[in-house]
Design a protein around this motif. Structure first.
Motif, mmCIF file in Angstrom:
data_model
loop_
_atom_site.group_PDB
_atom_site.id
_atom_site.type_symbol
_atom_site.label_atom_id
_atom_site.label_comp_id
_atom_site.label_asym_id
_atom_site.label_seq_id
_atom_site.Cartn_x
_atom_site.Cartn_y
_atom_site.Cartn_z
ATOM 1 N N SER A 109 0.508 70.781 21.812
ATOM 2 C CA SER A 109 -0.320 70.295 20.704
ATOM 3 C C SER A 109 -0.676 71.407 19.729
ATOM 4 O O SER A 109 -0.917 71.142 18.549
ATOM 5 C CB SER A 109 -1.592 69.646 21.257
ATOM 6 O OG SER A 109 -2.450 70.626 21.835
ATOM 7 N N ARG A 110 -0.708 72.640 20.202
ATOM 8 C CA ARG A 110 -1.070 73.769 19.338
ATOM 9 C C ARG A 110 0.148 74.522 18.807
ATOM 10 O O ARG A 110 0.009 75.427 17.982
ATOM 11 C CB ARG A 110 -1.980 74.727 20.110
ATOM 12 C CG ARG A 110 -3.303 74.087 20.513
ATOM 13 C CD ARG A 110 -4.149 75.009 21.353
ATOM 14 N NE ARG A 110 -5.355 74.322 21.836
ATOM 15 C CZ ARG A 110 -6.219 74.834 22.696
ATOM 16 N NH1 ARG A 110 -6.020 76.072 23.158
ATOM 17 N NH2 ARG A 110 -7.271 74.142 23.096
ATOM 18 N N GLN A 146 -11.140 69.705 20.547
ATOM 19 C CA GLN A 146 -10.669 68.563 19.762
ATOM 20 C C GLN A 146 -11.832 67.832 19.103
ATOM 21 O O GLN A 146 -11.740 67.408 17.940
ATOM 22 C CB GLN A 146 -9.887 67.599 20.677
ATOM 23 C CG GLN A 146 -9.245 66.436 19.939
ATOM 24 C CD GLN A 146 -8.209 66.871 18.912
ATOM 25 O OE1 GLN A 146 -7.556 67.909 19.073
ATOM 26 N NE2 GLN A 146 -8.055 66.099 17.843
ATOM 27 N N LEU A 147 -12.928 67.675 19.834
ATOM 28 C CA LEU A 147 -14.121 67.052 19.238
ATOM 29 C C LEU A 147 -14.631 67.865 18.057
ATOM 30 O O LEU A 147 -15.039 67.313 17.025
ATOM 31 C CB LEU A 147 -15.212 66.910 20.294
ATOM 32 C CG LEU A 147 -14.988 65.854 21.378
ATOM 33 C CD1 LEU A 147 -16.042 65.990 22.477
ATOM 34 C CD2 LEU A 147 -15.024 64.451 20.781
ATOM 35 N N ASP A 148 -14.610 69.179 18.189
ATOM 36 C CA ASP A 148 -15.064 70.039 17.096
ATOM 37 C C ASP A 148 -14.115 69.945 15.909
ATOM 38 O O ASP A 148 -14.553 69.885 14.754
ATOM 39 C CB ASP A 148 -15.164 71.476 17.599
ATOM 40 C CG ASP A 148 -15.778 72.405 16.569
ATOM 41 O OD1 ASP A 148 -16.900 72.126 16.116
ATOM 42 O OD2 ASP A 148 -15.137 73.414 16.219
ATOM 43 N N LYS A 149 -12.816 69.898 16.185
ATOM 44 C CA LYS A 149 -11.814 69.833 15.117
ATOM 45 C C LYS A 149 -11.930 68.552 14.316
ATOM 46 O O LYS A 149 -11.739 68.542 13.088
ATOM 47 C CB LYS A 149 -10.421 69.948 15.730
ATOM 48 C CG LYS A 149 -9.279 69.912 14.726
ATOM 49 C CD LYS A 149 -7.938 70.046 15.429
ATOM 50 C CE LYS A 149 -6.782 69.966 14.443
ATOM 51 N NZ LYS A 149 -5.468 70.081 15.144
ATOM 52 N N THR A 150 -12.256 67.459 14.994
ATOM 53 C CA THR A 150 -12.338 66.167 14.309
ATOM 54 C C THR A 150 -13.734 65.872 13.760
ATOM 55 O O THR A 150 -13.978 64.788 13.241
ATOM 56 C CB THR A 150 -11.918 65.037 15.269
ATOM 57 O OG1 THR A 150 -12.706 65.101 16.465
ATOM 58 C CG2 THR A 150 -10.440 65.161 15.636
ATOM 59 N N GLY A 151 -14.651 66.824 13.897
ATOM 60 C CA GLY A 151 -15.967 66.672 13.316
ATOM 61 C C GLY A 151 -16.954 65.866 14.128
ATOM 62 O O GLY A 151 -17.994 65.451 13.601
ATOM 63 N N TRP A 152 -16.680 65.653 15.408
ATOM 64 C CA TRP A 152 -17.584 64.875 16.251
ATOM 65 C C TRP A 152 -18.750 65.691 16.792
ATOM 66 O O TRP A 152 -19.736 65.122 17.253
ATOM 67 C CB TRP A 152 -16.809 64.253 17.415
ATOM 68 C CG TRP A 152 -16.057 63.028 17.018
ATOM 69 C CD1 TRP A 152 -14.773 62.952 16.584
ATOM 70 C CD2 TRP A 152 -16.569 61.680 16.999
ATOM 71 N NE1 TRP A 152 -14.422 61.668 16.293
ATOM 72 C CE2 TRP A 152 -15.516 60.848 16.553
ATOM 73 C CE3 TRP A 152 -17.784 61.095 17.309
ATOM 74 C CZ2 TRP A 152 -15.657 59.474 16.410
ATOM 75 C CZ3 TRP A 152 -17.933 59.735 17.183
ATOM 76 C CH2 TRP A 152 -16.884 58.935 16.733
#
Length: 402
Positions: free
Chosen positions: A107-108, A325-331
């Motif tokens: 994924s990275r 992933q939560l941080d990347k998507t703004g959650w």
């Protein structure tokens, strides 16, 4: 489930939750753009959140896995062949780990060849020796490199210790030999840390120097020493309830004080992990070698805590990718004030993910181990007098914040 096994699983559950909180705290502290201070301004609370539990995992793992060797060496019992031990550990650890590494790395690195060196090092557990990549892909998995090194060391040294002990005529001499070996294994990393820091002047941020086996084997040595001590004592010298409580409180207070005082300029920072391993040793001794159950330890036996302990390896593997992933998507809410809610959000996603991972990947692996044992004369691998403790769930550790 045996009493001691249940309480150790409780320790794993609480430690795994502490690791998640630590990583969320570190994510806000390290990467948040709104300031240079941790999201918790209170230093007393900050010391509690940043208290590292990696050494607890190492001590517990070494204790459980060394028990059969200690019984064989001291009381002349039997032990699993090395190939059986390594098979059980490989089935328990590798499928989920390799799956997670491949998924996260892919994924990275969407275009090939990507950082192929990072992938190779993680698949071979050698990333712990790479200062740049030690925390890539699965950041906490550096501790698994140490676990693998310990497994190989135990399989190599355990039979040697057993053969050496069987040449001795008295039980006291066998205990002394095993105990002295544990002390030597604990002292060697302390000597290396002192040499690297005080003589060579190597900074703490040179991770392979202070995170490699040569520096961090003290936690495993403490666990081995605990196994030797409890086998040597047997049913003798069990601790009364009030003394168990006092020892537990003293060790926890010592761990908290160590975390509070562990600023980079202090000696507590340099020798944090050997000292922490000794304090975890005392806490586990006060928990395991007691005359009767202690009311204050009921939290370790709570169903929700032991349930988290059961899935702690999956939680360790997946919580960092979930958090990123939560941080990347703004959650994740921004800013230091968002830290408490950020913890809840990460746990709300990571715990179900870990539960699913346990049933889909870990549990089928455990069935394979049972099937092989069922067809492979399982009883002969254990000491005749006592059944073995359950082998530990491999759990990782937080990335360094110091």
């Amino acid at each position: 489930m045996k009493r001691s096994t249940l309480e150790l699983q409780g320790f794993r559950g609480l430690a795994a939750l502490s690791t998640v909180v630590f990583h969320v705290w570190q994510q806000y502290y390290t990467y948040d753009a709104e300031g240079s201070h941790p999201p918790v301004d209170n230093p007393w609370l900050g010391a509690l959140i940043s208290l590292e539990v990696i050494d607890l995992f190492f001590v517990m793992s070494a204790y459980l896995l060394t028990l059969s060797y200690a019984r064989a060496a001291i009381d002349e019992g039997s032990v699993r062949p090395g190939k059986v031990f390594l098979f059980r550990r490989a089935v328990r650890i590798l499928p989920l780990y390799f799956l997670a590494v491949l998924v996260v790395w892919a994924s990275r690195n969407p275009t090939l060849p990507g950082d192929w060196r990072d992938l190779v090092e993680h698949l071979t557990f050698t990333h712990i020796f790479d200062r740049e990549r030690i925390f890539y892909t699965l950041g906490p998995s550096w501790s698994l490199s140490l676990e693998i090194a310990f497994y190989l060391s135990l399989v190599a040294l355990g039979p040697l210790a057993i053969r050496a002990c069987r040449r001795l005529s008295t039980r006291r001499a066998r205990v002394a030999l095993c105990a002295s070996g544990c002390v030597a294994l604990f002292a060697a990393p302390v000597a290396w840390i002192a040499f690297a820091h005080h003589v060579l002047g190597i900074p703490h941020t040179n991770w392979p120097v202070y995170f490699g086996p040569q520096a961090r084997f003290g936690g495993f040595a403490a666990g081995m020493g605990l196994a030797v001590l409890l086998v040597a004592l047997g049913e003798r010298g069990r601790i009364a309830g009030r003394w168990s409580v006092l020892l537990s409180v003293a060790s926890l207070a010592g761990l908290y004080a160590l975390s509070y005082a562990s600023a980079p300029e202090n000696l507590a920072h340099t020798y944090y992990h050997p000292l922490a391993a000794l304090l975890w040793f005392v806490l586990l001794l006060a928990t395991l070698h007691v005359r009767q159950r202690v009311r204050g330890q009921a939290v370790l036996r709570a169903r929700w805590v032991t349930a988290v302990g059961l899935i702690s390896y999956s939680l360790y593997i997946w919580h960092e990718p979930v958090m990123l992933q939560l941080d990347k998507t703004g959650w994740l809410p921004p800013g230091p004030s968002g830290f408490p809610l950020g913890v809840l959000i990460v746990l709300a996603v990571a715990l179900p993910t870990a539960l699913l991972s346990y049933w889909l990947v870990e549990y089928p692996g455990s069935l394979l181990v049972r099937a092989k044992d069922g067809a492979g004369r399982p009883r002969e691998f254990y000491p005749a007098a006592r059944s073995p403790e359950r082998e530990p769930e491999p759990v990782g550790a937080p990335q360094p914040v110091r």
